[in-house]
Design a protein around this motif. Structure first.
Motif, PDB file in Angstrom:
ATOM      1  N   LYS A   1     -14.321 100.572 -84.756  1.00 40.27           N
ATOM      2  CA  LYS A   1     -13.346 100.643 -83.791  1.00 40.27           C
ATOM      3  C   LYS A   1     -13.575 101.883 -82.867  1.00 40.27           C
ATOM      4  O   LYS A   1     -13.131 102.091 -81.607  1.00 40.27           O
ATOM      5  CB  LYS A   1     -12.053 100.643 -84.370  1.00 40.27           C
ATOM      6  CG  LYS A   1     -11.745  99.439 -85.391  1.00 40.27           C
ATOM      7  CD  LYS A   1     -10.436  99.700 -85.995  1.00 40.27           C
ATOM      8  CE  LYS A   1     -10.129  98.636 -87.307  1.00 40.27           C
ATOM      9  NZ  LYS A   1      -9.085  98.903 -87.975  1.00 40.27           N
TER      10      LYS A   1
ATOM     11  N   LYS B   1     -26.331 104.657 -72.880  1.00 37.68           N
ATOM     12  CA  LYS B   1     -25.571 104.166 -74.160  1.00 37.68           C
ATOM     13  C   LYS B   1     -26.651 104.314 -75.230  1.00 37.68           C
ATOM     14  O   LYS B   1     -27.946 104.517 -75.075  1.00 37.68           O
ATOM     15  CB  LYS B   1     -25.747 102.495 -73.808  1.00 37.68           C
ATOM     16  CG  LYS B   1     -25.240 101.781 -74.868  1.00 37.68           C
ATOM     17  CD  LYS B   1     -25.406  99.883 -74.662  1.00 37.68           C
ATOM     18  CE  LYS B   1     -24.339  99.605 -74.022  1.00 37.68           C
ATOM     19  NZ  LYS B   1     -24.318  98.106 -73.691  1.00 37.68           N
TER      20      LYS B   1
ATOM     21  N   CYS C   1     -16.461 102.926 -81.403  1.00 39.07           N
ATOM     22  CA  CYS C   1     -17.599 102.629 -80.463  1.00 39.07           C
ATOM     23  C   CYS C   1     -17.380 101.505 -79.631  1.00 39.07           C
ATOM     24  O   CYS C   1     -16.097 100.661 -79.839  1.00 39.07           O
ATOM     25  CB  CYS C   1     -18.844 102.155 -81.318  1.00 39.07           C
ATOM     26  SG  CYS C   1     -19.519 103.780 -82.256  1.00 39.07           S
ATOM     27  N   ASP C   2     -17.809 101.176 -78.306  1.00 36.63           N
ATOM     28  CA  ASP C   2     -17.562 100.497 -77.350  1.00 36.63           C
ATOM     29  C   ASP C   2     -18.050  99.093 -77.750  1.00 36.63           C
ATOM     30  O   ASP C   2     -17.430  98.016 -77.407  1.00 36.63           O
ATOM     31  CB  ASP C   2     -18.468 100.636 -76.229  1.00 36.63           C
ATOM     32  CG  ASP C   2     -17.907 101.979 -75.792  1.00 36.63           C
ATOM     33  OD1 ASP C   2     -16.749 102.155 -75.274  1.00 36.63           O
ATOM     34  OD2 ASP C   2     -18.606 103.128 -75.721  1.00 36.63           O
ATOM     35  N   GLU C   3     -19.128  98.871 -78.585  1.00 35.58           N
ATOM     36  CA  GLU C   3     -19.588  97.620 -78.970  1.00 35.58           C
ATOM     37  C   GLU C   3     -19.813  97.605 -80.618  1.00 35.58           C
ATOM     38  O   GLU C   3     -20.133  98.816 -81.213  1.00 35.58           O
ATOM     39  CB  GLU C   3     -20.945  97.151 -78.326  1.00 35.58           C
ATOM     40  CG  GLU C   3     -20.665  97.117 -76.577  1.00 35.58           C
ATOM     41  CD  GLU C   3     -21.859  96.860 -76.162  1.00 35.58           C
ATOM     42  OE1 GLU C   3     -22.642  95.704 -76.402  1.00 35.58           O
ATOM     43  OE2 GLU C   3     -22.451  97.802 -75.151  1.00 35.58           O
ATOM     44  N   ALA C   4     -20.144  96.436 -81.205  1.00 33.45           N
ATOM     45  CA  ALA C   4     -20.424  96.552 -82.548  1.00 33.45           C
ATOM     46  C   ALA C   4     -21.470  95.145 -82.848  1.00 33.45           C
ATOM     47  O   ALA C   4     -21.032  94.117 -82.207  1.00 33.45           O
ATOM     48  CB  ALA C   4     -19.234  96.798 -83.561  1.00 33.45           C
ATOM     49  N   VAL C   5     -22.416  95.657 -83.809  1.00 34.54           N
ATOM     50  CA  VAL C   5     -23.439  94.410 -84.098  1.00 34.54           C
ATOM     51  C   VAL C   5     -23.412  94.150 -85.765  1.00 34.54           C
ATOM     52  O   VAL C   5     -23.584  95.482 -86.282  1.00 34.54           O
ATOM     53  CB  VAL C   5     -24.712  94.760 -83.796  1.00 34.54           C
ATOM     54  CG1 VAL C   5     -25.663  93.774 -84.213  1.00 34.54           C
ATOM     55  CG2 VAL C   5     -24.924  94.859 -82.296  1.00 34.54           C
TER      56      VAL C   5
ATOM     57  N   LEU D   1     -27.088 103.747 -79.653  1.00 31.91           N
ATOM     58  CA  LEU D   1     -26.541 103.151 -80.865  1.00 31.91           C
ATOM     59  C   LEU D   1     -26.689 104.135 -82.186  1.00 31.91           C
ATOM     60  O   LEU D   1     -27.588 104.629 -82.346  1.00 31.91           O
ATOM     61  CB  LEU D   1     -27.681 101.801 -81.144  1.00 31.91           C
ATOM     62  CG  LEU D   1     -27.249 100.801 -82.690  1.00 31.91           C
ATOM     63  CD1 LEU D   1     -27.531  99.360 -82.403  1.00 31.91           C
ATOM     64  CD2 LEU D   1     -27.956 101.388 -83.740  1.00 31.91           C
TER      65      LEU D   1
ATOM     66  N   THR E   1     -28.519  95.146 -77.000  1.00 35.68           N
ATOM     67  CA  THR E   1     -27.309  95.677 -76.371  1.00 35.68           C
ATOM     68  C   THR E   1     -27.639  96.433 -75.294  1.00 35.68           C
ATOM     69  O   THR E   1     -26.734  97.451 -74.610  1.00 35.68           O
ATOM     70  CB  THR E   1     -26.314  96.492 -77.388  1.00 35.68           C
ATOM     71  OG1 THR E   1     -26.988  97.338 -78.235  1.00 35.68           O
ATOM     72  CG2 THR E   1     -25.670  95.412 -78.420  1.00 35.68           C
TER      73      THR E   1
ATOM     74  N   ARG F   1     -21.815 105.400 -73.673  1.00 33.73           N
ATOM     75  CA  ARG F   1     -21.247 104.291 -74.457  1.00 33.73           C
ATOM     76  C   ARG F   1     -21.865 104.268 -75.822  1.00 33.73           C
ATOM     77  O   ARG F   1     -23.299 104.566 -75.848  1.00 33.73           O
ATOM     78  CB  ARG F   1     -21.562 103.125 -73.540  1.00 33.73           C
ATOM     79  CG  ARG F   1     -20.824 103.082 -72.250  1.00 33.73           C
ATOM     80  CD  ARG F   1     -20.726 101.746 -71.616  1.00 33.73           C
ATOM     81  NE  ARG F   1     -20.387 100.577 -72.273  1.00 33.73           N
ATOM     82  CZ  ARG F   1     -19.056 100.088 -72.280  1.00 33.73           C
ATOM     83  NH1 ARG F   1     -18.231 101.216 -71.721  1.00 33.73           N
ATOM     84  NH2 ARG F   1     -18.494  99.234 -72.976  1.00 33.73           N
ATOM     85  N   THR F   2     -21.442 103.760 -76.618  1.00 30.56           N
ATOM     86  CA  THR F   2     -21.894 103.707 -77.971  1.00 30.56           C
ATOM     87  C   THR F   2     -21.677 102.190 -78.355  1.00 30.56           C
ATOM     88  O   THR F   2     -21.053 101.392 -78.158  1.00 30.56           O
ATOM     89  CB  THR F   2     -20.974 104.488 -78.797  1.00 30.56           C
ATOM     90  OG1 THR F   2     -19.739 104.320 -78.740  1.00 30.56           O
ATOM     91  CG2 THR F   2     -21.112 106.002 -78.718  1.00 30.56           C
ATOM     92  N   VAL F   3     -22.784 101.948 -79.357  1.00 30.71           N
ATOM     93  CA  VAL F   3     -22.965 100.948 -80.255  1.00 30.71           C
ATOM     94  C   VAL F   3     -22.791 100.989 -81.649  1.00 30.71           C
ATOM     95  O   VAL F   3     -23.777 101.796 -82.156  1.00 30.71           O
ATOM     96  CB  VAL F   3     -24.134  99.896 -79.871  1.00 30.71           C
ATOM     97  CG1 VAL F   3     -24.129  98.739 -80.420  1.00 30.71           C
ATOM     98  CG2 VAL F   3     -24.370  99.662 -78.392  1.00 30.71           C
TER      99      VAL F   3
END
Length: 672
Positions: free
Chosen positions: A43, A4, A45-49, A6, A73, A27-29
């Motif tokens: 959108k 993963k 990426c797999d997660e967002a902060v 970021l 994350t 996986r990406t943040v």
């Protein structure tokens, strides 16, 4: 390999990194600001902060918050993209201290190459050729002017911590030096937090050629050939291509080895670019001088990917995870020719003033990034057309970030094929709702200098007569396209209801229907005649002829006055945006009832052409001014812009103060 990462960036580069990560099952943040809450990179990426406010200082420059997000994350590494924190050694150090891998060079290399003056001293020791100039620490304005006088004009003032054309001014004479220096320092402190500058000889007829380098943690370093980035405006790149036209194998090897020597001098790891200024002499001889090293991935990296068949982001990820470089120097080869065009929200005819707004229409040519894997995943077949963008239809271009909307990259077997492919792809790029440089790019691509590879950094001003304020679609055909679109829209709205028809049918006589348009500031009266046999006759200004058109879902085939074209026409209010294979234009339809009796008066108001911050005024109340005189300086999209007087007169009142934020259209001062 990482599980993963970021991505500490936004827009197209964040989407670009996410695409390669997804292909490698990483996986990406994402991180985002208020302005980017619904952005495409979030959108992708797999997660967002969430980071904070829209301004970079409140979001993408908050490296403490970014490191917190990575740790929270479970990201193992941080990819900085380019811009923002990508060349911030403090951020690279903080990542390492937090147990995160910084996907880039070591902080020591960023520091060594981050300040132009110190890096040039380092390059001198490494035997890399330099442009004559002053690269010292002293910053007294009078001393800097003395150095400029010693070097001889013209000179170039450059922010020592700068890049991307910010904090850079060419100075033709001693009388201009102090004003240019002050402007450079303001722009440098705003963009980089450091107002130190260096002064260099301004090379005549220079080309900007850069070398892509890559190093790993095992001490290997290679060069992935060159890119020509000579076509620039405001010292910012417009078109980039690889390989550089006219480059000999001997010079390619010499420049490549010099770039590797520069990288080795700072124990470089990862992707970097060594930029050279190339002096062109009579007889075709070229000398090159070190300018700077960008310790990150470059905006124009896709052209290198296209000619080498490599994914440079994949190389970054592999090197950062401790793997050796995937290939040795002797394994690297050039295949074909690639060109990248930067599509920006700006008005080329208005000194490239940045634009903001909503992408009501954003239609791209058919494209892919990499067409297919080959050779055990070491190479990719380059796509003929590729679009890298962080925006889609309906998205907004805000004033907080760079004006670039997308990058259009083409590849061909030869430069001539790539040029033809680029013009066709630009013709298929339809953007409505915001001003762009797409048609300007077509003019550059079609210019004699660019077509013949007569390149230098002054190409745009040299070709000014054929690049700016060019209307390639004539008034008669523009009117015909607008009338055809109106009739098609009415037919769609009417459907099968005969009482809603507006085709002018009547049992006797010929019906005449008036139209009125505004085309490039001129009023055009038109008249459409509905004949008994269903035929249409159109008179546009003084031009008359039969109007014949057919349509499918995408285009209208229009014939009028001996001309025929395929057109895509989009309506935005009363404005018709017309796109054809040969050109694009806008034509305003005037509602004859709504505008009856309305008069428009010119005013002497000076208004903000875009949202931004007032930097300074050069006049005060009571001063007499002349049309075209510089009156104010604004800052928007990280650049300074001079605002000129719209007419002769006397300054009645200043309505804002330096430092004030203003919206687009705000009246800055009154002229009586």
């Amino acid at each position: 390999m990482f599980k993963k990462i970021l991505i500490a960036n936004r827009g197209e580069i964040a989407c670009r990194v996410a695409a390669t990560a997804k292909r490698l099952a990483i996986r990406t943040v994402a991180v985002y600001s208020d302005a980017d809450a619904d952005a495409r990179h979030v959108k992708a990426c797999d997660e967002a902060v969430y980071l904070g406010g829209s301004a970079p200082k409140d979001s993408y420059l908050r490296w403490e918050r970014i490191i917190e997000a990575a740790k929270a994350t479970g990201a193992q590494a941080v990819h900085p993209g380019y811009g923002f924190l990508s060349e911030n050694e403090e951020f690279a150090k903080a990542c390492a201290e937090a147990g995160l891998v910084f996907i880039g060079p070591p902080a020591s290399a960023i520091q060594a190459m981050g300040l132009k003056a110190e890096s040039k001293q380092l390059m001198e020791k490494a035997g890399v050729p330099l442009v004559p100039g002053y690269h010292g620490a002293g910053q007294d304005p009078q001393m800097l002017q003395q150095e400029a006088d010693r070097i001889g004009y013209p000179v170039l003032i450059k922010a020592s911590a700068g890049g991307g054309g910010k904090g850079m001014r060419a100075v033709e004479s001693a009388a201009q030096f102090q004003a240019a220096l002050a402007s450079c320092k303001r722009e440098a402190i705003n963009s980089f937090g450091d107002d130190a500058v260096l002064v260099e000889k301004y090379v005549q007829r220079p080309r900007h050629i850069e070398i892509q380098v890559f190093g790993d943690t095992q001490g290997n370093c290679v060069y992935l050939f060159e890119r020509d980035c000579s076509v620039q405006r405001r010292h910012q790149k417009v078109l980039e291509e690889a390989p550089a036209p006219g480059m000999t194998e001997a010079m390619r090897k010499e420049m490549g080895e010099a770039a590797v020597a520069a990288a080795r001098a700072v124990n470089y790891v990862g992707a970097g670019t060594v930029e050279f200024i190339v002096e062109q002499r009579a007889g075709g001889e070229m000398n090159f001088f070190f300018m700077e090293m960008n310790t990150r991935l470059q905006v124009e990296h896709p052209v290198t990917e296209a000619i080498t068949g490599l994914d440079l982001v994949e190389w970054q990820l592999r090197v950062a995870s401790g793997e050796p470089l995937p290939m040795k120097q002797e394994e690297l080869q050039i295949s074909g020719h690639a060109i990248e065009a930067r599509i920006c929200a700006e008005s080329p005819d208005n000194n490239f003033l940045p634009a903001t707004g909503r992408l009501d229409v954003a239609r791209w040519p058919l494209h892919v990034v990499f067409r297919r894997n080959a050779d055990a995943e070491r190479f990719h077949e380059p796509a003929p057309v590729r679009i890298d963008t962080g925006f889609g239809e309906g998205d907004a271009i805000s004033p907080y970030y760079d004006s670039m909307i997308a990058k259009l990259i083409v590849h061909g077997a030869t430069r001539e094929q790539a040029l033809a492919r680029l013009d066709e792809a630009l013709a298929q790029t339809h953007i409505v709702g915001i001003q762009t440089n797409v048609q300007f790019l077509r003019h550059v691509v079609g210019s004699k200098s660019f077509a013949q590879a007569d390149l230098d950094t002054a190409l745009i001003p040299r070709e000014e007569a054929v690049l700016f304020k060019q209307e390639r679609l004539g008034m008669p055909l523009a009117v015909a396209c607008a009338v055809a679109r109106t009739l098609l829209q009415e037919k769609t709205l009417a459907g099968a209801d005969p009482f809603s028809r507006r085709d002018g049918w009547r049992s006797h006589g010929i019906n005449l229907r008036p139209f009125e348009f505004e085309f490039h500031g001129e009023t055009v009266k038109a008249q459409l005649s509905y004949l008994h046999d269903g035929a249409l006759m159109l008179k546009a200004g003084d031009v008359s002829g039969a109007l014949v058109f057919t349509s499918d879902d995408a285009e209208i085939d229009v014939q009028f006055a001996g001309q025929r074209t395929r057109a895509s026409v989009y309506a935005s209010g009363e404005m018709n945006h017309v796109f054809t294979p040969s050109a694009a234009t806008q034509i305003l339809a005037i509602d004859l009832l709504e505008h009856a009796g309305v008069a428009h008066a010119e005013t002497g108001r000076l208004t903000a052409p875009m949202p931004g911050k007032v930097v300074s005024f050069s006049v005060k109340a009571g001063d007499k001014v002349s049309k075209g005189q510089a009156l104010a300086v604004m800052e928007a999209m990280k650049m300074e812009h001079t605002i000129a007087a719209p007419a002769d007169g006397t300054v009645a009142e200043l309505l804002y103060s330096p430092g004030d934020q203003v919206s687009e259209g705000a009246e800055l001062l009154r002229i009586s």
